[in-house]
Design a protein around this motif. Structure first.
Motif, PDB file in Angstrom:
ATOM      1  N   ALA A  62       0.837  -1.204   0.000  1.00  0.00           N
ATOM      2  CA  ALA A  62       0.000   0.000   0.000  1.00  0.00           C
ATOM      3  C   ALA A  62       0.869   1.250   0.000  1.00  0.00           C
ATOM      4  N   GLU A  63       1.952   1.199   0.770  1.00  0.00           N
ATOM      5  CA  GLU A  63       2.888   2.321   0.805  1.00  0.00           C
ATOM      6  C   GLU A  63       3.566   2.489  -0.552  1.00  0.00           C
ATOM      7  N   GLY A  64       4.053   1.379  -1.123  1.00  0.00           N
ATOM      8  CA  GLY A  64       4.750   1.430  -2.402  1.00  0.00           C
ATOM      9  C   GLY A  64       3.869   1.893  -3.554  1.00  0.00           C
ATOM     10  N   LEU A  65       2.585   1.609  -3.453  1.00  0.00           N
ATOM     11  CA  LEU A  65       1.631   2.020  -4.484  1.00  0.00           C
ATOM     12  C   LEU A  65       1.113   3.444  -4.271  1.00  0.00           C
ATOM     13  N   GLY A  66       1.518   4.054  -3.163  1.00  0.00           N
ATOM     14  CA  GLY A  66       1.077   5.410  -2.865  1.00  0.00           C
ATOM     15  C   GLY A  66      -0.372   5.510  -2.415  1.00  0.00           C
ATOM     16  N   LEU A  67      -0.925   4.404  -1.900  1.00  0.00           N
ATOM     17  CA  LEU A  67      -2.343   4.379  -1.552  1.00  0.00           C
ATOM     18  C   LEU A  67      -2.668   5.173  -0.292  1.00  0.00           C
ATOM     19  N   PHE A  68      -1.757   5.186   0.669  1.00  0.00           N
ATOM     20  CA  PHE A  68      -1.998   5.985   1.880  1.00  0.00           C
ATOM     21  C   PHE A  68      -2.034   7.471   1.509  1.00  0.00           C
ATOM     22  N   GLU A  69      -1.069   7.875   0.705  1.00  0.00           N
ATOM     23  CA  GLU A  69      -0.998   9.273   0.261  1.00  0.00           C
ATOM     24  C   GLU A  69      -2.251   9.647  -0.521  1.00  0.00           C
ATOM     25  N   LYS A  70      -2.697   8.738  -1.369  1.00  0.00           N
ATOM     26  CA  LYS A  70      -3.899   8.978  -2.158  1.00  0.00           C
ATOM     27  C   LYS A  70      -5.113   9.208  -1.267  1.00  0.00           C
ATOM     28  N   LYS A 255      -9.958   5.750   5.811  1.00  0.00           N
ATOM     29  CA  LYS A 255      -8.865   6.015   4.876  1.00  0.00           C
ATOM     30  C   LYS A 255      -7.847   4.874   4.891  1.00  0.00           C
ATOM     31  N   VAL A 256      -7.513   4.405   6.106  1.00  0.00           N
ATOM     32  CA  VAL A 256      -6.556   3.307   6.242  1.00  0.00           C
ATOM     33  C   VAL A 256      -7.105   2.039   5.593  1.00  0.00           C
ATOM     34  N   VAL A 257      -8.368   1.743   5.858  1.00  0.00           N
ATOM     35  CA  VAL A 257      -8.982   0.536   5.292  1.00  0.00           C
ATOM     36  C   VAL A 257      -9.057   0.625   3.769  1.00  0.00           C
ATOM     37  N   ASN A 258      -9.408   1.795   3.247  1.00  0.00           N
ATOM     38  CA  ASN A 258      -9.453   1.968   1.793  1.00  0.00           C
ATOM     39  C   ASN A 258      -8.110   1.617   1.156  1.00  0.00           C
ATOM     40  N   ALA A 259      -7.022   2.070   1.789  1.00  0.00           N
ATOM     41  CA  ALA A 259      -5.682   1.821   1.251  1.00  0.00           C
ATOM     42  C   ALA A 259      -5.338   0.333   1.297  1.00  0.00           C
ATOM     43  N   LEU A 264      -4.971  -5.166  -1.439  1.00  0.00           N
ATOM     44  CA  LEU A 264      -5.511  -6.517  -1.639  1.00  0.00           C
ATOM     45  C   LEU A 264      -5.963  -6.706  -3.091  1.00  0.00           C
ATOM     46  N   ARG A 265      -6.600  -5.686  -3.635  1.00  0.00           N
ATOM     47  CA  ARG A 265      -7.050  -5.763  -5.026  1.00  0.00           C
ATOM     48  C   ARG A 265      -5.867  -5.886  -5.978  1.00  0.00           C
ATOM     49  N   PHE A 266      -4.790  -5.180  -5.677  1.00  0.00           N
ATOM     50  CA  PHE A 266      -3.588  -5.258  -6.515  1.00  0.00           C
ATOM     51  C   PHE A 266      -3.007  -6.664  -6.461  1.00  0.00           C
ATOM     52  N   ILE A 267      -2.943  -7.242  -5.254  1.00  0.00           N
ATOM     53  CA  ILE A 267      -2.397  -8.589  -5.091  1.00  0.00           C
ATOM     54  C   ILE A 267      -3.200  -9.592  -5.905  1.00  0.00           C
ATOM     55  N   ASN A 268      -4.517  -9.451  -5.888  1.00  0.00           N
ATOM     56  CA  ASN A 268      -5.389 -10.414  -6.555  1.00  0.00           C
ATOM     57  C   ASN A 268      -5.484 -10.223  -8.060  1.00  0.00           C
ATOM     58  N   SER A 269      -4.909  -9.133  -8.573  1.00  0.00           N
ATOM     59  CA  SER A 269      -5.007  -8.869 -10.011  1.00  0.00           C
ATOM     60  C   SER A 269      -3.647  -8.739 -10.700  1.00  0.00           C
ATOM     61  N   HIS A 270      -2.563  -9.007  -9.956  1.00  0.00           N
ATOM     62  CA  HIS A 270      -1.226  -8.874 -10.535  1.00  0.00           C
ATOM     63  C   HIS A 270      -0.375 -10.098 -10.223  1.00  0.00           C
ATOM     64  N   SER A 271       0.656 -10.286 -11.015  1.00  0.00           N
ATOM     65  CA  SER A 271       1.550 -11.437 -10.838  1.00  0.00           C
ATOM     66  C   SER A 271       2.497 -11.212  -9.663  1.00  0.00           C
ATOM     67  N   ALA A 272       3.115 -12.295  -9.236  1.00  0.00           N
ATOM     68  CA  ALA A 272       4.089 -12.212  -8.145  1.00  0.00           C
ATOM     69  C   ALA A 272       5.234 -11.275  -8.515  1.00  0.00           C
ATOM     70  N   ALA A 273       5.650 -11.305  -9.772  1.00  0.00           N
ATOM     71  CA  ALA A 273       6.748 -10.442 -10.221  1.00  0.00           C
ATOM     72  C   ALA A 273       6.339  -8.974 -10.147  1.00  0.00           C
TER      73      ALA A 273
END
Length: 352
Positions: A62-70, A255-259, A264-273
């Motif tokens: 979430a931090e790496g994706l900038g979701l908290f900041e968003k 806000k925290v839960v949204n991030a 979780l959505r990113f994990i479920n829609s992207h590859s391990a790489a």
């Protein structure tokens, strides 16, 4: 002479005393944090029971994706190797949240504390009991735990709770829980014959198997393996906060839960790489390929929506009531409705 179980009881009492002291000073700390919602950019400290563990990767992701900041919230992620240590920081008010196992909310309610999971990241532990390759011929099931040294992160941790449950279900009367942490300290303990087997997570699991030092004996990284080992789901990784903080700061919590749900959505829609590419480079200290494998072996454990499985929550309570030193015999007095809420996950905006 004290038996191993008696010594264990003394150790557990010491942990309880630490928590009691922490709880005694928590009141004034909580009042300082009560007005977080009123800040233009609310700030929250979240303790993570092992930042590098794959089971807790939603926080750094979430931090790496900038979701908290968003979301307009400043989240400081602070690492601890044990959920038991992390919960002490919550009780003393040094943190407003913990990314750790849901079972701590039940354990703490049994001690008179109201803690609630605001977003449920997984409905299975993502843990495995790994046996030293040199002992794999004699330790093949939990029944073989009798008289063994078993690795856990620390007393009062979720690895401790799970080990108690596996041993109890198998009728084991005595074993020695060994505090060995996670990662390199866990591996060193197995290398030096300090433990015969132990409960751990990826990427430690991947490293032990890849190097031939350990073998997975009980795998709770999948729903099938969890149901086989524990008789049902066992909701684990979550973000939990004090009931008082949640009640006083619903906007910040949302806000925290949204991030986290975004992660979780990113994990479920992207590859391990793709996931690994968003994580700190140092987490792949055993090699990028092995790190990606550890993510791939574990990623299916994560929820898509951050909501609790109600039957799973009841199973956690049932297991702790039977086998946990702190909860045993108190199950009927535990109010599960106070240990988790789906109110915030229900309000997360739909994906665009």
């Amino acid at each position: 002479m004290k038996t191993k179980l008696q010594r264990r009881s003394v150790q557990a009492s010491a942990v309880l005393l630490t928590i009691a002291v922490a709880a005694g000073v928590s009141g004034c700390q909580d009042s300082r944090a009560a007005s977080v919602d009123s800040a233009s950019t609310p700030e929250v400290n979240i303790i993570v029971g092992g930042l590098e563990k794959v089971i807790y990767m939603p926080a750094k992701l979430a931090e790496g994706l900038g979701l908290f900041e968003k979301e307009g919230v400043k989240v400081n992620l602070l690492g601890e190797q044990s959920g038991a240590t992390a919960e002490n920081s919550l009780l003393t008010g040094n943190a407003q949240g913990v990314e750790g196992f849901y079972d701590h909310t039940i354990d703490l309610q049994a001690k008179g504390q109201c803690i609630t999971s605001v977003v449920q990241l997984a409905n299975i532990p993502g843990e495995a009991e790994v046996v030293s390759t040199s002992k794999a011929g004699t330790i093949t099931t939990a029944a073989d735990f009798e008289g063994r040294n078993l690795g856990i992160t620390s007393l009062g941790s979720s690895t401790d709770f799970l080990t108690q449950a596996l041993a109890g279900q198998a009728g084991v009367k005595s074993y020695t829980p060994a505090k060995v942490g996670a990662g390199q300290t866990f591996i060193a303990a197995m290398d030096n014959n300090g433990i015969d087997a132990g409960m751990t997570t990826d990427p430690t699991i991947a490293q032990l198997v890849e190097t031939g030092k350990g073998k997975v004996m009980i795998d709770m990284r999948t729903e099938e393996g969890t149901r086989k080992a524990l008789g049902g789901l066992y909701p684990a990784a979550s973000v939990y906060m004090s009931c008082d903080f949640v009640q006083k700061n619903p906007q910040t919590v949302q806000k925290v839960v949204n991030a986290f749900v975004g992660a979780l959505r990113f994990i479920n829609s992207h590859s391990a790489a793709e996931i690994a590419a968003k994580m700190p480079k140092e987490y792949a200290n055993a090699g990028q390929a092995l790190y990606e494998k550890s993510i791939n072996d574990t990623k299916t454990m994560f929820n898509k929506d951050g909501k609790m499985d109600a039957d799973g929550a009841r199973n956690v309570l049932s297991i702790l009531d039977k086998y946990s030193t702190n909860v045993k015999g108190k199950g009927s007095s535990i109010d599960l409705s106070k240990t988790y809420t789906t109110a915030f996950a229900d309000k997360v905006p739909a994906e665009k």
